[in-house]
Design a protein around this motif. Sequence first.
Motif, mmCIF file in Angstrom:
data_model
loop_
_atom_site.group_PDB
_atom_site.id
_atom_site.type_symbol
_atom_site.label_atom_id
_atom_site.label_comp_id
_atom_site.label_asym_id
_atom_site.label_seq_id
_atom_site.Cartn_x
_atom_site.Cartn_y
_atom_site.Cartn_z
ATOM 1 N N THR A 119 0.821 -1.201 0.000
ATOM 2 C CA THR A 119 0.000 0.000 0.000
ATOM 3 C C THR A 119 0.856 1.253 0.000
ATOM 4 O OG1 THR A 119 -0.037 -0.220 2.370
ATOM 5 C CG2 THR A 119 -1.970 -1.007 1.183
ATOM 6 N N GLY A 120 2.115 1.102 0.413
ATOM 7 C CA GLY A 120 3.011 2.266 0.497
ATOM 8 C C GLY A 120 3.101 3.007 -0.815
ATOM 9 N N ASP A 121 3.360 2.298 -1.900
ATOM 10 C CA ASP A 121 3.521 2.987 -3.175
ATOM 11 C C ASP A 121 2.236 3.660 -3.619
ATOM 12 O OD1 ASP A 121 6.061 2.237 -3.057
ATOM 13 O OD2 ASP A 121 6.108 1.126 -4.966
ATOM 14 N N GLU A 122 1.132 2.975 -3.340
ATOM 15 C CA GLU A 122 -0.153 3.580 -3.680
ATOM 16 C C GLU A 122 -0.354 4.860 -2.869
ATOM 17 O OE1 GLU A 122 -3.409 0.800 -3.287
ATOM 18 O OE2 GLU A 122 -4.787 2.506 -3.295
ATOM 19 N N LEU A 123 0.039 4.762 -1.615
ATOM 20 C CA LEU A 123 -0.089 5.918 -0.729
ATOM 21 C C LEU A 123 0.760 7.070 -1.257
ATOM 22 C CD1 LEU A 123 -1.191 6.991 1.945
ATOM 23 C CD2 LEU A 123 0.865 6.148 3.060
ATOM 24 N N ILE A 124 1.993 6.760 -1.627
ATOM 25 C CA ILE A 124 2.869 7.806 -2.165
ATOM 26 C C ILE A 124 2.230 8.433 -3.400
ATOM 27 C CG2 ILE A 124 5.057 8.209 -3.374
ATOM 28 C CD1 ILE A 124 6.393 6.358 -1.411
ATOM 29 N N ARG A 160 -0.953 8.667 -4.054
ATOM 30 C CA ARG A 160 -2.087 9.512 -3.636
ATOM 31 C C ARG A 160 -1.576 10.843 -3.071
ATOM 32 N NH1 ARG A 160 -7.062 7.086 -2.252
ATOM 33 N NH2 ARG A 160 -7.687 9.174 -1.583
#
Lengths: 374, 879
Positions: free
Chosen positions: B175-180, B182
């Motif tokens: 989820t980290g990359d998705e979070l970055i 966003r």
Amino acid sequence: MPRFLHTADWQIGRQYPRFDPDDAVPLAEARLTAVERIAALAAEESVDAVFAAGDVFDAQTVSDRTIRRLFNAMAGYTGPWILLPGNHDAALAESVWTRAQRLDAVPDNVHLALSAEPIEFSEQGFVVLPAPLAQRHAQNDLTAWFDQADTDSGLIRIGVAHGSVQGVLAEEMEAHNPIAPDRAETARLDYLALGDWHGAKQINARTWYSGTPEQERFRGNEPGHVLLVDIASSGATPAVMTHFVGQHQWIQHEAALAVSSDVDALVSALQELPEGAVVDLKIAGTVDLEGKQALDRAISVAKARFRSLTVDDAGLRLQPSEEDIASLKADGYVGAVIAELQEEQSGENGEVARDAMAVLAEILLDAQGQGGGA
Amino acid sequence: MKLLRVSVNQLRQFRDPVEIRDLEDGINLFTGPNESGKSTLVRAIRAAFFERHKSSSVGDLQPWGDSAAAPEVELQFEWQGKIWKVVKSFLKKKRCDVSVDGTTYSGDEGDDKLADLLGFDLPKKGASNEKHWGIPGLLWIEQGAGQEIKAPVEHAGQQLKAALGEDLGEVASSTGDELIGRVSSERSKLLTGRGKPTGELSKAMDQEEELQAELHDLRERIQRYADQVDRLGQLRAEQQKADAERPWEQFRQQAQQAQQALDSVTALQKDQERDQQALSDCQASIETTRELLKGFESQKGELAERERQQQEANQKRTELEARKPAVEEALEKARRAHKGAREALKRAENAERREELERQQKDLEADLKRDSDKLERAKSLHARLLESRQKQQALALDADSMKQLQEAVRALERLDIQQKAVATRLQYDLQDDQAVTLDGEALSGKGESLLLEPGEVAVRGVGTLRILPGGDDVAEVARNQARLTDERDGLLQSLGVSSLAEAEQRLAEHDELAQAIEKDQSVLNELAPEGLDALSDDLKLRQDKLERLAEQVSALPAPQGEALSVTRAQAQVETAEEALESAEDAYQSYKNEMALADQALEKASQEHRRIKTALEDPKRSEQEKQAQNQLLERGAAERRFQQSIAERDLKIQAARPDALQQDVERFTRSAEAAERQLEERTRELDKIQAVLETVGAEGLGEKCAETEVQLERASRRRAELQRRADALDLLLERLTAHRLELTRRLQAPLQKHLTHYVQLLFPGGSLRVDENLIPEVLVRQTHGAEERGSFDDLSFGAREQMALISRLAYADLLSESGQPTLIILDDALVHSDAERLKAMKRVLYDASQRHQILLFTCHPENWQDLGVVAQSMEALKSA
């Protein structure tokens, strides 16, 4: 038995910059409706006259429309109104008063006390000694002339003035427009109607501040009142009665959150505050994600109930619990970032760390919501 | 993994079987020139692994032009203590057998077994390409592709990441990359990449600024309004005061008073002027009278003076009269002296003239005598010359004829000689002198005759011998001789000589005469250069001249005694002239003086008479008396005027008319100023009143308050957005940083190997890989400073070196995680300089401690120091 209504500091034309226009406009409007209520009260109580002891207008530069609207609001009482210029609306060479006269907006029953000379109401049996401000600030006591003013002996002598009674009020209030505390005595007044102090306040048996009829700041000294004054005859001690006419209460509320039940307490405290109030809410402490969500909901609800709700949560730290973090699936390096931000919330750049935390939570919750929905 | 044996048959270059056995741990070096089969061997190994045995897309494996061949590869290697044997043949004979420690996997199963072991994919269909090659694609470097690392790493990505551990996958996929993503997207709504406000934030800032400006403007206007209200109050107060005091009236009155005072002084000033005029008239009259009286007095003195002057003139004239005889006598004497001197000069001149003429006469006579002699000599010379010339003429010979004669004579002489040579010689020695004749002439004794013509020799008693000289020559010579003789005789005749000698004698005489003529002519030329006649004429002319001179001498008067020299006589004349001139001047000035004296006397007498007449006139004393009376009277009047003027002047000065004049002006102006001020104030009042009424109606205060509300809201919005932007910025920074840190941490094992190799090349250096494990940045220590270079910006050679180092590091990583590694380098590091190559050999040697390396090169000299024996491809093929 003559009966009067004493009011002051209407501050018509006042605006409220710190509020949203949605709230600020009705608050400004409330000052006019206060005058309407005063007129209705005066009519109801069949008073012999209404004294407005200064600062009727908030500024000299109010619009023509506002001037007309004020005099319209006074229509409910057809007896004599005596309006005194204060420091906000001093009787300058060109003033809101000369404009009102030029606009022909002043009804016959409204007396503008623009100069320091007695206004006699022989039929009603009283005479008014006004001390109008002819400049924004006077260094000398404008009521001094009352002492020498001769009036028919049978008439009740009523002084009307705007300023600070010396030695009674807070020091910073005394800088301008001084008024001798024993003026009523030295000038043989039956009653001295004062304005400038925004709360209702008795100085002595014959000297009163009525305060503003509609509150306009959070510091409250009994605002929202008018005074009903009964004077049996010349020389008799007046009987003064406070009467609440205010519409909006201005309330400051502070809450410190530590555990989840603190949030519940705050939510119910908000529910108990009166409707239509102007509320300034200050929240500090820590809250977890669940608590934050509950708090946000409560504030959203309160915003609809109150005339205005201002929230200052600069002191509030978002502290996601273990469960929060687990539910957010904030593992790995995201978890490390959360921990770091949590740490920094109480540090030097705490605010931006708090904001970052909130944004992070918002995005994660949002993603979760999307994930759940999908 | 250790490759033990490779054999290849019917594959490209290797139409016949070729086998490589006894492959070593570590480095195996194969050398050979181009096209010696190195790449073919590599291709064979690749085919054995990568290509499905059933593939029909491997036509390139067949030897050129041999479509019937069945390319075959046999491999044997050891892995984890087990021996693997691979036999694969393609196309015409499709076969795959993989046996591991006795267990055999055939067909597709065999293909897959190999793919699993080495970590690559097999194509579902068609030829294998780099996408399928996985780990071997990374570790088996084809010729000329050593610097390419990105694609091979990507294709081996899965296996490499697996070797690093499972967490690394987490970094990129959680989820980290998705979070970055966003956060970055949210941030970009408010901030640009460089952190400048944009979108809503930028708009909010603009709005806030705009409202601030608006509010500022409104506040200023309110302030101006308040100021004008104050001014209005002030003006009203001034106006009230002026209305009460009316200052201009007071000023007018003061002006009037000053004017009255000024008028009375002006009257006094007029009186003063009048009296001053009268005084000055009176003073002028006194002056005139005094002059008159003075005139009378001076006349008396003048009479005496005139008398004296008359006497003086008279005296002077008498004196002059007395000088007259002496002056006249001096003049006469000078005239006489002058005449005498002139006559003496005349005489001297005549004497000198005669002397001169006589001398000329004498000279001329001498000349004449000398030239007469000369003439005589010339005449005789002339006669002799004439004679000589006549003689010369007689001797003259024609030069051409002379020349012809000489030639003819010479030709004859030559012929004579010729004749003797060609003539028939008749030599004889006779005993009888009478017995023989030649042409009738007797011959005797001993002799010789030349016969040019036929001759008859008569011998007595014998008869006649006719001798005919032979040949044309004799005849021709005889003919020429006759012709030339005729010619010579003709010439002699025409020249009038008998022989050439005579002619030459005559010619000599002629030349001699010519010389004599020349000499005489030269003497004559000297005596009479212009000829005899000229000389004779000249003589005659001089004779005439001599005669004339004689006449002149006789014409002169006869000399009288001794005469003065001319110079002396001239000097005396000049002296006499000067004396005469001065005598004449003296006389003239005497006459002038006399005339002046007469005139002076006449004038003095007239003056004397005139004055005497005037003094004796009876009216004159009456006038004098009158004038004296008048003088007394006017003197009294003058004193009166002076006194009255002085008194009045005091009065005028005391009244100060100039100050009064200024007062009048000042008060008048003050009045005007006060009135003007009144007007101006009224105007300003009206103006301000009008302005205030207009502005007041605008409701500035409310507008201002409304603007404040808006500004407050805008500021709040801006602050909120700013806070959000700051929060997003911080969040993005933190997330990125943590992600990078995690990546670094996970990559640490690989990084360790990379650093190990890089530092063999660059002490203190390191090579960073990106999150996909692709080399990214080379860090070096140069001159104590850290230098960073992006991998893509490195030179071709350096990229090749770094790519190889990365591959070796990957191999180490794979080896550590228990995966087989075999490294094949086909012509590697050809772009490295000697220094780098040296370092790279250390790197390779180091790697060979852990991995088997097959190194193919066409530059065996570059690799001699690898510590292994090179195997020649040629040798392999011929084995």
